[in-house]
Design a protein around this motif. Structure first.
Motif, short mmCIF file in Angstrom:
data_model
loop_
_atom_site.label_atom_id
_atom_site.label_comp_id
_atom_site.label_asym_id
_atom_site.label_seq_id
_atom_site.Cartn_x
_atom_site.Cartn_y
_atom_site.Cartn_z
N ARG A 113 0.86 -1.18 0.00
CA ARG A 113 0.00 0.00 0.00
C ARG A 113 0.90 1.24 0.00
N GLU A 130 -4.26 10.51 3.88
CA GLU A 130 -5.15 9.49 3.36
C GLU A 130 -5.58 9.87 1.94
N ASP A 133 -9.83 6.49 -2.42
CA ASP A 133 -9.87 5.24 -3.16
C ASP A 133 -10.53 5.43 -4.52
N ASP A 134 -10.35 4.43 -5.36
CA ASP A 134 -11.08 4.36 -6.63
C ASP A 134 -12.47 3.81 -6.32
N THR A 135 -13.51 4.61 -6.54
CA THR A 135 -14.86 4.17 -6.20
C THR A 135 -15.33 3.00 -7.06
N ARG A 140 -9.44 -3.99 -4.16
CA ARG A 140 -8.28 -3.25 -3.64
C ARG A 140 -8.24 -1.87 -4.30
N PRO A 141 -9.13 -0.98 -3.91
CA PRO A 141 -9.25 0.31 -4.60
C PRO A 141 -8.25 1.37 -4.12
N TYR A 142 -7.42 1.02 -3.14
CA TYR A 142 -6.52 1.99 -2.54
C TYR A 142 -5.27 2.21 -3.40
N GLN A 144 -1.75 1.74 -4.29
CA GLN A 144 -0.79 0.69 -3.94
C GLN A 144 0.66 1.16 -4.08
N THR A 163 -3.47 1.66 -8.37
CA THR A 163 -4.24 1.09 -7.26
C THR A 163 -3.85 -0.38 -7.07
#
Length: 268
Positions: A113, A130, A133-135, A140-142, A144, A163
């Motif tokens: 991450r 923070e 994210d990818d909606t 794993r939308p965060y 990376q 991501t």
């Protein structure tokens, strides 16, 4: 390690290795940034060979001026260096402070991450940022991993990465209070777009990105547009890796066997 250049002028610089650089010498330095001759940061990261994905270890160093002149020399930032983060980049400016980014194993199922931390001007502690994210990003939308990052003005931060499901993306932070706080947006990037390797800018409406296969693009505050870059009768197809300058008509772009200087001097 690091090299430092000194001399009476930029044409007379002589570079030599920095002796006795502190911290774990097995962790290579990946990025360097400074806000002045007595305020320079260097960061790095390395795998620990512990488990899979491989755990990370980091090294964050600060130069506070020559010790002979009353400065602190090179010291280790113990707070950041003790965290399990492999640092990849450092950037910033006087208005927004110092930013660092890297990766750790805090993602879903222990996958990597991206981590972004900031130390505002005058502060002693680091703040974790923070990223949105990818909606539509699936399991794993965060963020990376980040590949390019820069504070292109006191109110604009650009990050390029991917991501957890390998979606290429841009994260853009904007500030309405002069760089004290930032609001972030997430934008997917087409997999067919050329990858960005570095950002630089003079303002939130004059930001440049460079990258693969001749990518030199300018952001005008609303959209990105590829610049016309020619040194012969044909477009330049070399990949670019870094960009830096002092003004919108005085900056350098460097890449594979090529260095370009943008200037309007003597031009209409």
């Amino acid at each position: 390690g690091l090299l430092r250049g000194g001399g009476e002028s930029s044409a007379a610089l002589v570079f030599s290795p920095v002796a006795d650089l502190p911290g774990d010498p097995t962790i290579p330095i990946h990025a360097l940034w400074g806000n002045g001759p007595g305020d320079v940061w260097a960061v790095g990261g390395e795998n620990t060979n512990d488990g899979w994905p491989l755990a990370q270890k980091g090294r964050v160093l600060h130069y506070g001026g020559d010790a002979a002149d009353g400065g602190t020399g090179w010291t280790v930032d113990d707070v950041l260096s003790s965290q399990d983060i492999g640092f990849r980049g450092v950037f910033g400016n006087a208005a927004t402070g110092v930013w660092v980014h890297g990766i750790d194993k805090s993602g879903t199922n222990g996958l990597y991450r991206a981590r972004v931390l900031r130390r505002p001007p005058g502060a002693a502690e680091w703040i974790s940022i923070e990223l949105p994210d990818d909606t539509d990003g699936g399991p794993r939308p965060y963020a990376q991993e980040l590949f390019a990052a820069s504070a292109t003005s006191s109110t604009s931060i650009w990050l390029r990465g991917k991501t957890g499901v390998d979606v290429e993306a841009l994260w853009h932070g904007t500030s309405s209070d002069g760089g004290a706080t930032f609001t972030w947006t997430f934008t997917r990037v087409s997999p067919f777009d050329r990858a960005i390797a570095a950002f630089w800018g003079t303002s939130s409406t004059d930001t440049w990105a460079v990258g693969m296969n001749g990518l030199v693009s300018r952001y005008n505050g609303g959209s990105w547009q590829q610049a016309v870059v020619r040194v012969t009768s044909h477009p330049v197809g070399k990949s670019f890796w870094a960009i830096w300058g002092t003004a919108s008509d005085d900056f350098w772009v460097v890449g594979d066997d090529i260095a370009l200087h943008r200037t309007n001097a003597g031009e209409p």
